[in-house]
Design a protein around this motif. Structure first.
Motif, short mmCIF file in Angstrom:
data_model
loop_
_atom_site.label_atom_id
_atom_site.label_comp_id
_atom_site.label_asym_id
_atom_site.label_seq_id
_atom_site.Cartn_x
_atom_site.Cartn_y
_atom_site.Cartn_z
N ARG A 137 0.81 -1.21 0.00
CA ARG A 137 0.00 0.00 0.00
C ARG A 137 0.85 1.27 0.00
O ARG A 137 0.32 2.37 0.02
CB ARG A 137 -0.93 0.01 1.21
N GLY A 138 2.17 1.11 0.03
CA GLY A 138 3.04 2.28 0.02
C GLY A 138 4.07 2.21 1.12
O GLY A 138 4.03 1.33 1.99
N PRO A 139 4.99 3.15 1.13
CA PRO A 139 6.07 3.13 2.11
C PRO A 139 5.59 3.45 3.52
O PRO A 139 4.75 4.34 3.72
CB PRO A 139 7.02 4.21 1.59
N ARG A 140 6.14 2.71 4.49
CA ARG A 140 5.89 2.96 5.91
C ARG A 140 7.23 3.01 6.64
O ARG A 140 7.40 2.43 7.71
CB ARG A 140 5.00 1.86 6.50
N ASN A 141 8.18 3.72 6.05
CA ASN A 141 9.51 3.78 6.62
C ASN A 141 9.49 4.36 8.04
O ASN A 141 8.63 5.18 8.38
CB ASN A 141 10.42 4.63 5.75
N GLU A 142 10.46 3.95 8.86
CA GLU A 142 10.60 4.48 10.21
C GLU A 142 11.69 5.54 10.23
O GLU A 142 12.80 5.31 9.74
CB GLU A 142 10.96 3.37 11.20
N LEU A 143 11.40 6.68 10.80
CA LEU A 143 12.38 7.74 10.96
C LEU A 143 12.89 7.70 12.40
O LEU A 143 12.14 7.95 13.34
CB LEU A 143 11.76 9.11 10.64
N HIS A 144 14.16 7.34 12.58
CA HIS A 144 14.76 7.19 13.91
C HIS A 144 15.56 8.44 14.23
O HIS A 144 16.60 8.70 13.61
CB HIS A 144 15.67 5.96 13.95
N VAL A 145 15.08 9.22 15.19
CA VAL A 145 15.76 10.45 15.58
C VAL A 145 16.93 10.11 16.49
O VAL A 145 16.77 9.40 17.49
CB VAL A 145 14.79 11.40 16.31
N GLY A 201 6.31 6.40 7.85
CA GLY A 201 5.11 5.99 8.56
C GLY A 201 5.12 6.40 10.02
O GLY A 201 4.07 6.70 10.60
N GLU A 202 6.31 6.43 10.62
CA GLU A 202 6.37 6.69 12.05
C GLU A 202 7.73 7.27 12.44
O GLU A 202 8.76 6.92 11.87
CB GLU A 202 6.13 5.39 12.83
N LEU A 203 7.71 8.18 13.41
CA LEU A 203 8.91 8.74 14.00
C LEU A 203 9.18 8.03 15.31
O LEU A 203 8.27 7.84 16.12
CB LEU A 203 8.72 10.24 14.22
N LYS A 204 10.44 7.66 15.56
CA LYS A 204 10.84 7.02 16.80
C LYS A 204 12.00 7.80 17.40
O LYS A 204 12.92 8.19 16.69
CB LYS A 204 11.23 5.56 16.57
N PHE A 205 11.96 7.99 18.73
CA PHE A 205 12.91 8.88 19.36
C PHE A 205 13.13 8.45 20.80
O PHE A 205 12.19 8.29 21.56
CB PHE A 205 12.34 10.31 19.32
N PHE A 206 14.40 8.21 21.18
CA PHE A 206 14.75 8.02 22.57
C PHE A 206 15.11 9.39 23.12
O PHE A 206 16.15 9.95 22.79
CB PHE A 206 15.95 7.06 22.71
N THR A 207 14.25 9.94 23.96
CA THR A 207 14.37 11.35 24.32
C THR A 207 14.20 11.54 25.82
O THR A 207 14.04 10.57 26.58
CB THR A 207 13.33 12.18 23.53
N ALA A 208 14.22 12.79 26.25
CA ALA A 208 14.09 13.10 27.67
C ALA A 208 12.72 12.71 28.20
O ALA A 208 11.72 12.71 27.47
CB ALA A 208 14.33 14.59 27.90
N ALA A 209 12.67 12.37 29.49
CA ALA A 209 11.39 11.98 30.10
C ALA A 209 10.37 13.10 30.03
O ALA A 209 9.16 12.84 30.01
CB ALA A 209 11.62 11.56 31.55
N ASP A 210 10.83 14.36 30.00
CA ASP A 210 9.89 15.49 29.92
C ASP A 210 9.96 16.19 28.56
O ASP A 210 9.71 17.39 28.46
CB ASP A 210 10.16 16.49 31.05
N ASP A 211 10.28 15.42 27.52
CA ASP A 211 10.31 16.00 26.17
C ASP A 211 8.96 16.65 25.86
O ASP A 211 7.90 16.03 26.07
CB ASP A 211 10.61 14.91 25.14
N PRO A 212 8.96 17.89 25.34
CA PRO A 212 7.68 18.58 25.10
C PRO A 212 6.93 18.12 23.87
O PRO A 212 5.82 18.59 23.61
CB PRO A 212 8.12 20.04 24.95
N GLY A 213 7.51 17.19 23.10
CA GLY A 213 6.88 16.79 21.85
C GLY A 213 5.45 16.33 22.00
O GLY A 213 4.59 16.66 21.17
#
Length: 402
Positions: free
Chosen positions: A228-236, A261-273
């Motif tokens: 159905r199309g690309p669902r690549n993962e963007l790893h920050v 398809g999705e963003l993945k990020f190992f970030t701060a516990a209080d990341d404002p995202g």
């Protein structure tokens, strides 16, 4: 044969790295030795030998860590700790830990040590407390920001590594003094953290570098092409920005990259995202442990950082591994600054050095540890006052594994 312990020399790096790779069940990669050489401080690496065979060891990187309200302060960044398979349960790790911590105390070196734990059950017995966590964040591509979020009108550009690095280093240095848990990075640390060989990529693409006039982002992509199309993962890998608007702009850019398809990020516990999103539930979140902190000399360590509120309590501290810390200490904070002195007075709070290390960066509350039966209150009200004083304005976060 009796085990012996000594510090290393510069020409021991190859053998030591073979030990580390063996302990962590990695293949030995000789062509990565030069990457490690810039981080290798042989005189701060202890190794245990069985005859002529190096069977265990651990090292220290001389770094700085940002403490609450106090900016960067010296820290022993403990790294590359391991014991060769077939030699475990012989007291090797205990000898290495004792050599590190007792040596720091005897030399008057750093008052605190920190590490990332390969296994969380290992290091508490040496007095390390869980002081910081990270968030595993997963957000679907294109997720909308809530109305009113400003991303400014600045243009963001993807650039080469060579163009990005000087700018990234400048932004990082501007931010580091106010980011609790961030470490100093010399050039060798930057090279190691953003190493980009095929082995480093783990099946993902090379790093891509995004610059905003007030910040940067670095990411990789994991291919995922479907019918159905690309669902690549963007790893920050990292986002850093001097302003909240720039941080939002960098997030927006990453969420809008095509064919993701999705963003993945190992970030701060209080990341404002999460709070930037119109629908916060779109952001899946998990928590994991990051920095474990050990107070080597409690009286020196407690005076290095600043505190949120005044307090005057007597702590009864236990510390079997570093017995010079054990006993009763009067801990007094006035206008953010602490004094610490030995006393014979009756205690207000009873705790061990692991609990105090966990609370040291302001991310783990002593009141929470009390509920876990790690801390005891003797004088009513003393625990909450102490817990509040130790808290930080923001969650501690270490954006790199060392």
């Amino acid at each position: 044969m009796a085990l012996t312990l000594r510090t290393l020399a510069a020409n021991d790096l190859a053998e030591f790295q073979r030990l580390v790779n063996s302990a962590f069940l990695f293949d030995s990669v000789e062509d990565q030795l030069e990457r490690w050489r810039g981080l290798f401080e042989p005189e701060r690496h202890h190794a245990v030998f069985d005859g002529d065979e190096l069977i265990g060891g651990g090292g220290i990187q001389s770094r700085q860590i940002t403490l609450p309200g106090a900016g960067p302060q010296p820290v022993a960044a403990v790294t590359s700790v391991g014991v060769k398979p077939g030699h475990r349960r012989r007291g090797v790790l205990t000898r290495v830990m004792r050599a590190q911590l007792h040596g720091m105390h005897e030399d008057g070196a750093e008052a605190i040590a920190a590490l990332w734990a390969s296994e969380a059950a290992i290091y508490p017995r040496f007095g390390y407390g869980l002081a910081a966590e990270f968030t595993r964040l997963e957000v679907p591509s294109g997720a909308k920001f809530r109305p009113g979020v400003s991303t400014g009108g600045e243009r963001l550009r993807e650039v080469s590594r060579d163009e990005a690095m000087p700018f990234m280093k400048a932004v990082y240095e501007d931010l580091r003094p106010s980011r609790t848990g961030w470490l100093s990075r010399k050039d060798a640390a930057w090279d190691h953290q953003f190493a980009d060989t095929e082995r480093d990529r783990d099946g993902l693409t090379a790093y891509r570098y995004v610059l905003h006039p007030q910040g940067y982002a670095v990411y990789r992509v994991k291919a995922d092409w479907r019918e159905r199309g690309p669902r690549n993962e963007l790893h920050v890998r990292e986002i850093a920005a001097r302003t909240d608007e720039a941080y939002a702009a960098l997030y927006r850019y990453l969420l809008d990259v095509d064919m993701v398809g999705e963003l993945k990020f190992f970030t701060a516990a209080d990341d404002p995202g999460v709070h930037l999103l119109e629908d916060a539930r779109l952001a899946l979140r998990g928590r994991g442990d990051s920095l474990w902190v050990r107070l080597v000399d409690v009286d020196r360590a407690l005076t290095l950082r600043r505190y949120l509120s005044d307090v005057d309590v007597v702590l009864e501290l236990s510390d079997e591994f570093c017995p010079w810390n054990a006993g009763r200490w009067r801990f007094t904070v006035k206008d953010g600054a602490a004094t610490v002195r030995r006393v014979d007075d009756e205690p207000d709070v009873v705790l061990d050095v692991q609990a105090l290390g966990a609370a040291y960066l302001g991310g783990t509350r002593l009141a929470t540890l009390a509920r876990a039966q790690r801390v005891s209150e003797v004088t009513g009200g003393a625990l909450n006052a102490l817990s509040h004083a130790l808290s930080g304005d923001r969650e501690p976060h270490c954006p790199e594994v060392f």
